[in-house]
Design a protein around this motif. Structure first.
Motif, short mmCIF file in Angstrom:
data_model
loop_
_atom_site.label_atom_id
_atom_site.label_comp_id
_atom_site.label_asym_id
_atom_site.label_seq_id
_atom_site.Cartn_x
_atom_site.Cartn_y
_atom_site.Cartn_z
N PHE B 257 45.18 56.14 15.71
CA PHE B 257 44.72 54.87 15.10
C PHE B 257 45.97 54.14 14.32
O PHE B 257 45.65 52.92 13.71
CB PHE B 257 43.56 55.03 14.31
N ALA B 270 40.66 53.33 8.55
CA ALA B 270 40.86 53.43 10.07
C ALA B 270 39.53 53.92 10.33
O ALA B 270 38.98 53.65 11.51
CB ALA B 270 41.81 54.61 10.60
N MET B 271 38.74 54.77 9.65
CA MET B 271 37.54 55.55 10.10
C MET B 271 36.32 54.43 9.72
O MET B 271 35.31 54.98 10.16
CB MET B 271 37.36 56.81 9.54
N ARG B 272 36.56 53.51 9.26
CA ARG B 272 35.57 52.38 8.92
C ARG B 272 35.57 51.22 10.02
O ARG B 272 34.52 50.83 10.18
CB ARG B 272 35.97 51.57 7.57
N ILE B 273 36.78 51.08 10.73
CA ILE B 273 36.75 50.23 11.85
C ILE B 273 37.06 50.89 13.17
O ILE B 273 36.87 51.98 13.29
CB ILE B 273 38.17 49.59 11.45
N PHE B 274 37.31 50.03 14.07
CA PHE B 274 37.47 50.55 15.57
C PHE B 274 38.17 49.59 16.28
O PHE B 274 38.38 48.55 15.91
CB PHE B 274 36.26 50.85 16.32
N ASP B 275 38.87 50.24 17.48
CA ASP B 275 39.48 49.03 18.35
C ASP B 275 38.84 49.35 19.71
O ASP B 275 38.72 50.55 19.92
CB ASP B 275 41.07 49.53 18.19
N PRO B 276 38.60 48.35 20.27
CA PRO B 276 38.04 48.50 21.55
C PRO B 276 38.77 49.19 22.45
O PRO B 276 38.31 49.81 23.40
CB PRO B 276 37.70 46.91 21.97
N ASP B 278 40.65 51.73 21.78
CA ASP B 278 40.81 53.30 21.41
C ASP B 278 40.71 54.18 22.60
O ASP B 278 40.00 53.70 23.50
CB ASP B 278 39.88 53.66 20.28
N PHE C 81 31.72 52.79 19.36
CA PHE C 81 32.86 52.66 19.02
C PHE C 81 33.43 53.29 17.84
O PHE C 81 34.27 54.13 17.71
CB PHE C 81 33.29 51.14 18.56
N HIS C 82 32.50 53.33 16.66
CA HIS C 82 32.65 54.02 15.56
C HIS C 82 32.45 55.55 16.10
O HIS C 82 33.20 56.50 15.45
CB HIS C 82 31.56 53.70 14.50
N ARG C 84 33.45 56.82 18.78
CA ARG C 84 34.53 57.39 19.49
C ARG C 84 35.56 58.01 18.46
O ARG C 84 36.14 58.85 18.64
CB ARG C 84 34.88 56.16 20.32
N ARG C 85 35.62 57.00 17.37
CA ARG C 85 36.83 57.31 16.62
C ARG C 85 36.56 59.04 15.84
O ARG C 85 37.44 59.68 15.72
CB ARG C 85 36.87 56.51 15.45
N ILE C 88 36.95 61.88 18.23
CA ILE C 88 38.28 62.02 18.35
C ILE C 88 38.80 62.81 17.41
O ILE C 88 39.51 63.95 17.46
CB ILE C 88 39.17 60.86 18.32
#
Lengths: 340, 284, 148
Positions: B257, B270-276, B278, C81-82, C84-85, C88
């Protein structure tokens, strides 16, 4: 005539005990530091000149960190079967090389575990444990056994006490019938010397007069001292868990639809939830209240109940405290305040 | 270090004198020459007790979420770079308001003792943000990712069975004192997951199962948040190598990330958000 | 006790809107897949806490499958999406501590992918069957269990 034993024969004693199925608990080098450990062989016995005291106390060998006390299973027709582990089925134990402070913790623990209920788990192990202590030739910077009624060659709680002579051997003082039986059973490893030789015992003057502590505590429940002291306490359980005399425990049930196990686990009054009631109320909701409790329990309540403080002055709480909470320092301050 | 100590004391006393803060969180002399102890001072005269030396290892940011400290309208924090990084995390997560803390940043060339290896890889000898800065760092910045890199690689090269055995031996030492949690500025939950007993997700018992669940869940809850100050590692009375767990996850977060916490209090964790975009590599 | 041939226990945590519907489609389509799987329905993969996975192992699961909507198809827009992170990170951590990657598997299965579900389940169950019972976790439970 003085009974003596050499270090080499002490190692042989460990091996002989192991060979007969006895568990030998001794100071041993584990990951770079000396800890009380169950020896796999006598060669793992750390020379006592190489450490002040093992990192943790002896209590886990009588009062384990987590202990199953009841197992239960739900059978057909709602029938419940239970069983309780029996410590008498465990091998006998010999502690080979306890420090006098750790040995002294045992009579203190005996009192709480036989107060209103005789804790069979503790006592069955206690009966099967023989304690051979080695007196301290040196004291550490955080030690204060002499301030709480003990000393580097205190005999309290020991079955046999060894004192190192200048020739490297140990003078053997047999203190109890259990100790005598151990020495007799392995008499070939012990010798007799005409002279007691020169024995090095650590010189550790008392840091504070114990007699001044309780009178101050009696009147200072609301005192200002606690606030400043507790500001830095993190509220972890390190001091309680490394302390030879701390004994609080939690009972938990771990199970599922088929059955489970009831366990007795170490607990600490420093934890923020320690006194939380089922209602949600917590009478000790602040860290200063919790730190005050620690000191009060050890130096006032235990004294009132059992006639002795619940502290052997080993200093481990300070050595291992992440923020250097200095109990000896606190007691020195209290003793001074009492004078003022 | 001695001149920094004087300057730090003067600064602290001045802040208290002028009423800019009502408490200063710093270090005082310890029970032994090789230790210091956290010290909260509330008067200018008390600032003479504050010390600054190579034994100032505790992460003082942990006190900023304490009720006793939060009762002050404004406090000053004697902050090494690593401690200030934790503060960044606390600000990001809404636990501490930036304008309620005066950061007395201490230029730090590294601590002694068990902390020294960590300090060799430090890249915040000058704290990433501060209201005052005491001293000029002389130590060169290292690469924090290099800390424990070899050990992590060694573990990853083991077979799963060997890895399991190694971690089981590590966790067997855990006595569930929670010193790791209490020393960590980012473990600020009033009720920790292990204290929830309806249901009891993580067994409180110090057996293999309980210790495994506790240690990996704490590592997981800190993923992307742990700044690598090492306070947990140093606090552990059993010498469990917690940094090997936390650093591993920090590297996963950095690699996947592109995020390293602690440098920017305005960044989104980083663990609060996301990137489509990912990676979907893990998903069948 | 029918212990003639050991069968793995796989727990599947699936989201209600996609994978659960996909599994339902597999059923109505009469597709056969291994019965070693037990399905737990959650509203969204974003709701699935790693603690559920540990809990499954604690209760005797040999493997876990986590499955939900494909990215961009989440009923709650961003839950997966959350997730997925989160997975991982969790996946990396489990491997690092020595748990075989095939014991915890992840997938995206949509409501239209009945066949995918059946194939996936058979594959996951087979993976775990080959690995055998999760002895490592069971060894940790040994101390805890009331009986055996």
């Amino acid at each position: 005539m003085t009974t003596v034993i050499s270090r080499a024969d002490l190692v042989k004693l460990a091996d002989a005990l192991l060979a007969q199925g006895t568990s030998v608990i001794a100071p041993s080098l584990v990951r770079g530091r000396v800890e009380y450990a169950r020896l796999a062989s006598g060669s793992a016995l750390a020379p006592d000149s190489e450490y002040i005291a093992p990192a943790l106390s002896l209590k886990e060998f009588l009062f384990p960190r987590t202990e199953p006390i009841l197992r239960y299973a739900y059978g057909p027709g709602g029938k419940v079967t239970t069983s309780s582990p029996d410590p008498a089925a465990e091998p006998p134990q010999v502690v080979l090389g306890a420090r006098p402070c750790d040995a002294a913790s045992l009579p203190i623990l005996d009192k709480i575990f036989s107060w209103d209920y005789v804790d069979q788990f503790y006592f069955k192990r206690r009966e099967r444990t023989t304690v051979v202590s080695i007196a301290c030739a040196a004291a550490g910077p955080n030690c204060y056994c002499t301030s709480v009624g003990y000393g580097p060659d205190s005999t309290s709680g020991s079955d046999v006490l060894l004192r190192r002579r200048d020739d490297g051997r140990y003078n053997v003082e047999t203190l109890t019938a259990k100790g005598a039986a151990l020495v007799r059973a392995h008499s070939a490893l012990f010798a007799e010397e005409s002279s007691a030789g020169t024995v090095k015992i650590a010189a550790l003057p008392a840091s504070f007069p114990l007699g001044k502590i309780k009178p101050w505590l009696d009147g200072e429940f609301q005192g200002k001292l606690w606030d400043g002291l507790a500001a830095k306490c993190l509220g972890c359980g390190t001091c309680a868990f490394v302390c030879p005399t701390c004994h609080c425990f939690d009972i938990v049930d771990e199970g599922d639809l088929a059955g489970g196990c009831r366990r007795k686990n170490w607990d600490a009054c420093a934890f923020c939830q320690f006194t939380r009631h089922g209602s949600g109320h917590n009478p000790r909701s602040r860290q200063d209240e919790r730190y005050r409790q620690r000191v009060m329990h050890k130096f006032k309540y235990y004294v009132e109940k059992f006639g002795t403080a619940s502290c052997v002055g080993c200093g481990r709480c300070t050595v291992l405290c992440p923020v250097d909470m200095n109990l000896k320092g606190v007691l020195e301050t209290i003793a001074k305040e009492g004078t003022a | 270090m001695a001149d920094r100590q004087d300057e730090m004391r003067k600064l602290a006393a001045g802040l208290l004198e002028r009423g800019e803060v009502s408490a200063v969180i710093g270090y005082g002399p310890g029970s032994r020459p090789d230790r210091t102890t956290p010290l909260v001072v509330t008067t200018p005269a008390q600032c003479a007790e504050l010390v600054w030396n190579e034994h100032c290892t505790n992460n003082l940011a942990v006190y900023l979420t304490r009720a006793e400290v939060q009762q002050h309208a404004k406090v000053a924090l004697i902050g090494k770079g690593c401690d200030v990084k934790s503060l960044a995390g606390l600000i990001q997560e809404g636990q501490v308001e930036r304008d309620r803390v005066v950061v007395i940043g201490m230029a730090c060339d590294g601590m002694a003792g068990s902390m020294a290896p960590l300090c060799r890889h430090c890249d915040v000898h000058t704290p990433p943000f501060h209201d005052h800065l005491v001293g000029v760092a002389t130590a060169a910045n290292g690469d924090p990712a290099a800390f424990e890199k070899e050990e992590i690689a060694r573990i990853e090269a083991l077979t799963p069975a060997e890895r399991w055995a190694e971690w089981q031996a590590e966790f067997a030492r855990c006595i569930r004192c929670y010193a790791c949690r209490q020393a960590c500025p980012l473990c600020y939950c009033k009720t920790c997951i292990v204290e929830k007993n309806q249901p009891q997700w993580i067994p409180t018992s110090a057996h293999d199962l309980g210790n495994f669940a506790w240690n990996i869940m704490r590592a997981l809850h800190l993923a992307g948040r742990c700044v690598g100050c090492g306070a947990c590692d140093r606090a552990c009375p059993q010498g469990i190598r917690l940094s090997l767990l936390n650093r591993k996850l920090a590297e996963t977060v950095a690699a996947q990330f592109n995020y390293r916490p602690g440098y920017d209090a305005a960044a989104k964790p980083a663990m609060r958000i996301f990137d489509p975009k990912d990676s979907d590599e893990l998903f069948r | 006790m029918n212990e003639a041939k050991w069968q793995p226990k796989i727990i599947a945590f699936v989201c209600n809107w996609c994978t659960y519907a996909g599994a339902d489609l597999a059923g109505t389509s009469r597709l056969k897949y291994d019965a070693s799987i037990r399905v737990l329905r959650l509203p969204c993969t974003g709701r699935i806490d790693p603690l559920f996975v540990l809990s499954a192992f604690e209760r005797g699961a040999d493997g876990v499958l986590v499955s939900g909507c494909h990215p961009n198809d989440c009923h709650y827009n961003t839950g997966n999406f959350h997730a997925r992170r989160r997975w991982i990170i969790f996946n990396d951590l489990l491997h690092y501590t020595g748990i075989d990657p095939k014991r915890v598997q992840f997938s995206w299965v949509s409501a239209a992918e009945g066949q995918k579900w059946a194939t996936l389940v058979n594959s996951v169950v087979d993976d775990v069957r080959q690995l055998g019972p999760f002895q490592r976790y069971k060894a940790m439970l040994g101390e805890q269990q009331a009986h055996g």
